[in-house]
Design a protein around this motif. Structure first.
Motif, PDB file in Angstrom:
ATOM      1  N   ILE A 139      10.304 -21.955   0.903  1.00 14.65           N
ATOM      2  CA  ILE A 139       9.556 -21.480  -0.254  1.00 14.65           C
ATOM      3  C   ILE A 139       8.398 -22.451  -0.451  1.00 14.65           C
ATOM      4  N   THR A 140       7.198 -21.935  -0.734  1.00 16.11           N
ATOM      5  CA  THR A 140       6.014 -22.783  -0.818  1.00 16.11           C
ATOM      6  C   THR A 140       5.352 -22.701  -2.190  1.00 16.11           C
ATOM      7  N   ASN A 141       4.387 -23.585  -2.412  1.00 20.92           N
ATOM      8  CA  ASN A 141       3.593 -23.539  -3.645  1.00 20.92           C
ATOM      9  C   ASN A 141       2.846 -22.213  -3.768  1.00 20.92           C
ATOM     10  N   LEU A 142       2.391 -21.683  -2.638  1.00 17.10           N
ATOM     11  CA  LEU A 142       1.690 -20.404  -2.649  1.00 17.10           C
ATOM     12  C   LEU A 142       2.615 -19.284  -3.125  1.00 17.10           C
ATOM     13  N   ASP A 143       3.879 -19.344  -2.717  1.00 19.11           N
ATOM     14  CA  ASP A 143       4.848 -18.349  -3.194  1.00 19.11           C
ATOM     15  C   ASP A 143       4.981 -18.403  -4.704  1.00 19.11           C
ATOM     16  N   LEU A 144       5.084 -19.611  -5.248  1.00 19.95           N
ATOM     17  CA  LEU A 144       5.226 -19.764  -6.695  1.00 19.95           C
ATOM     18  C   LEU A 144       4.008 -19.204  -7.419  1.00 19.95           C
ATOM     19  N   TYR A 145       2.835 -19.419  -6.853  1.00 16.81           N
ATOM     20  CA  TYR A 145       1.613 -18.902  -7.467  1.00 16.81           C
ATOM     21  C   TYR A 145       1.568 -17.377  -7.379  1.00 16.81           C
ATOM     22  N   GLU A 146       1.818 -16.844  -6.204  1.00 21.74           N
ATOM     23  CA  GLU A 146       1.735 -15.394  -6.011  1.00 21.74           C
ATOM     24  C   GLU A 146       2.799 -14.646  -6.807  1.00 21.74           C
ATOM     25  N   ASP A 147       3.925 -15.298  -7.063  1.00 17.79           N
ATOM     26  CA  ASP A 147       5.000 -14.670  -7.831  1.00 17.79           C
ATOM     27  C   ASP A 147       4.894 -14.944  -9.329  1.00 17.79           C
ATOM     28  N   GLY A 148       3.776 -15.561  -9.727  1.00 16.71           N
ATOM     29  CA  GLY A 148       3.528 -15.776 -11.144  1.00 16.71           C
ATOM     30  C   GLY A 148       4.394 -16.841 -11.785  1.00 16.71           C
ATOM     31  N   ILE A 149       4.875 -17.792 -10.981  1.00 24.14           N
ATOM     32  CA  ILE A 149       5.717 -18.870 -11.519  1.00 24.14           C
ATOM     33  C   ILE A 149       4.872 -20.075 -11.899  1.00 24.14           C
ATOM     34  N   THR A 150       3.731 -20.238 -11.254  1.00 24.52           N
ATOM     35  CA  THR A 150       2.822 -21.342 -11.586  1.00 24.52           C
ATOM     36  C   THR A 150       1.375 -20.858 -11.528  1.00 24.52           C
ATOM     37  N   GLY A 151       0.522 -21.491 -12.348  1.00 18.42           N
ATOM     38  CA  GLY A 151      -0.921 -21.327 -12.219  1.00 18.42           C
ATOM     39  C   GLY A 151      -1.529 -20.013 -12.654  1.00 18.42           C
ATOM     40  N   THR A 152      -0.766 -19.138 -13.301  1.00 15.27           N
ATOM     41  CA  THR A 152      -1.317 -17.853 -13.731  1.00 15.27           C
ATOM     42  C   THR A 152      -0.984 -17.607 -15.198  1.00 15.27           C
ATOM     43  N   GLU A 153      -1.634 -16.628 -15.783  1.00 11.48           N
ATOM     44  CA  GLU A 153      -1.361 -16.279 -17.167  1.00 11.48           C
ATOM     45  C   GLU A 153       0.094 -15.808 -17.307  1.00 11.48           C
ATOM     46  N   GLY A 154       0.801 -16.393 -18.244  1.00  2.67           N
ATOM     47  CA  GLY A 154       2.200 -16.029 -18.450  1.00  2.67           C
ATOM     48  C   GLY A 154       3.171 -16.713 -17.514  1.00  2.67           C
ATOM     49  N   LEU A 181      14.436 -25.429  -5.404  1.00  4.86           N
ATOM     50  CA  LEU A 181      14.542 -24.074  -4.855  1.00  4.86           C
ATOM     51  C   LEU A 181      14.883 -24.128  -3.372  1.00  4.86           C
ATOM     52  N   ASN A 182      14.226 -25.022  -2.642  1.00  4.83           N
ATOM     53  CA  ASN A 182      14.490 -25.127  -1.205  1.00  4.83           C
ATOM     54  C   ASN A 182      15.822 -25.804  -0.894  1.00  4.83           C
ATOM     55  N   THR A 183      16.383 -26.493  -1.899  1.00  4.83           N
ATOM     56  CA  THR A 183      17.701 -27.100  -1.726  1.00  4.83           C
ATOM     57  C   THR A 183      18.809 -26.062  -1.900  1.00  4.83           C
ATOM     58  N   PHE A 184      18.650 -25.201  -2.912  1.00  4.27           N
ATOM     59  CA  PHE A 184      19.745 -24.312  -3.290  1.00  4.27           C
ATOM     60  C   PHE A 184      19.605 -22.872  -2.811  1.00  4.27           C
ATOM     61  N   LEU A 185      18.392 -22.450  -2.454  1.00  4.21           N
ATOM     62  CA  LEU A 185      18.180 -21.050  -2.114  1.00  4.21           C
ATOM     63  C   LEU A 185      17.534 -20.887  -0.745  1.00  4.21           C
ATOM     64  N   THR A 186      17.850 -19.776  -0.086  1.00  2.00           N
ATOM     65  CA  THR A 186      17.062 -19.361   1.064  1.00  2.00           C
ATOM     66  C   THR A 186      15.829 -18.636   0.535  1.00  2.00           C
ATOM     67  N   TYR A 187      14.871 -18.394   1.401  1.00  6.71           N
ATOM     68  CA  TYR A 187      13.685 -17.650   0.985  1.00  6.71           C
ATOM     69  C   TYR A 187      14.079 -16.256   0.507  1.00  6.71           C
ATOM     70  N   LYS A 188      15.022 -15.632   1.195  1.00  9.49           N
ATOM     71  CA  LYS A 188      15.484 -14.290   0.810  1.00  9.49           C
ATOM     72  C   LYS A 188      16.110 -14.304  -0.575  1.00  9.49           C
ATOM     73  N   GLN A 189      16.933 -15.319  -0.867  1.00 11.35           N
ATOM     74  CA  GLN A 189      17.569 -15.419  -2.183  1.00 11.35           C
ATOM     75  C   GLN A 189      16.534 -15.656  -3.276  1.00 11.35           C
ATOM     76  N   TYR A 190      15.507 -16.443  -2.942  1.00  9.36           N
ATOM     77  CA  TYR A 190      14.429 -16.672  -3.903  1.00  9.36           C
ATOM     78  C   TYR A 190      13.725 -15.367  -4.244  1.00  9.36           C
TER      79      TYR A 190
END
Length: 207
Positions: A139-154, A181-190
């Protein structure tokens, strides 16, 4: 840089900063005695102990041993390895005066002595660096951004909901969140967790 499988437990943020210059590892500060009341962080430490095992590296003064003993009483002994720094009198550069007992803490101990303390505790790192078996990519920083977890409105609201869903502390920094996230989850689980979050938000908007 020394790569460790185990998570490392220290007392404060300056201890973490010092060790981060030596270790490639999950490093969790207890916030001093704050760990006694921080149920979220204690639950995280328990999960890390079960997943990776713990290295407890607190200061050598009385307070450090109180925290060490508290953790030892909360975590199965088989999941813990104790690392002890030597008693060295002195004062950290950032402080105006020495600690009550006049001993250097983890942040003030020379790097060579910290490495020696790890070796004395039987910690090894001459093996293949630890990688948690997982499906797919990290899981990457880009994933967090694209999924609206960081850096976006809301994103703050979504991040808090995701943390609650995953039973992770709400005050994790973005870097620490990604590490957990990378410790406890696979990318699929995320991605499954993100899909669940989207469904919850959709239901809330319909109400």
């Amino acid at each position: 840089m020394i790569t460790l499988r185990q998570a490392v437990i220290v007392e404060g943020k300056y201890d973490k900063i010092k060790l981060s210059s030596i270790l490639d590892a999950v490093i969790i500060p207890t916030g001093g005695f704050g760990i006694f009341k921080d149920k979220e962080k204690m639950n995280l430490i328990r999960r890390l102990a079960e997943e990776r095992g713990l290295l407890i590296l607190t200061d050598s003064d009385g307070a450090g041993f109180v925290i060490r003993n508290y953790l030892s009483g909360c975590i199965p002994a088989a999941q813990i390895r104790h690392v002890y720094i030597p008693d060295i009198l002195g004062k950290e550069k950032r402080k105006d005066k020495a600690s009550k007992e006049g001993k250097l803490g983890v942040e003030g101990i020379p790097k060579e002595l910290l490495i020696e303390a790890l070796q004395k505790a039987g910690v090894t790192w001459d093996e293949i660096p630890y990688q948690r078996p997982k499906e797919g990519r990290d899981i990457t920083n880009l994933d967090l951004y694209e999924d609206g977890i960081t850096g976006t409105e809301g994103s703050k609201s979504r991040r808090l909901k995701l943390l609650s869903m995953l039973s992770l502390p709400e005050h994790l920094s973005t870097k620490s969140l990604l590490q957990m996230l990378n410790t406890f989850l696979t990318y699929k689980q995320y991605k499954e967790a993100i899909a669940q979050l989207d469904r919850q938000q959709g239901d809330e908007e319909k109400q």
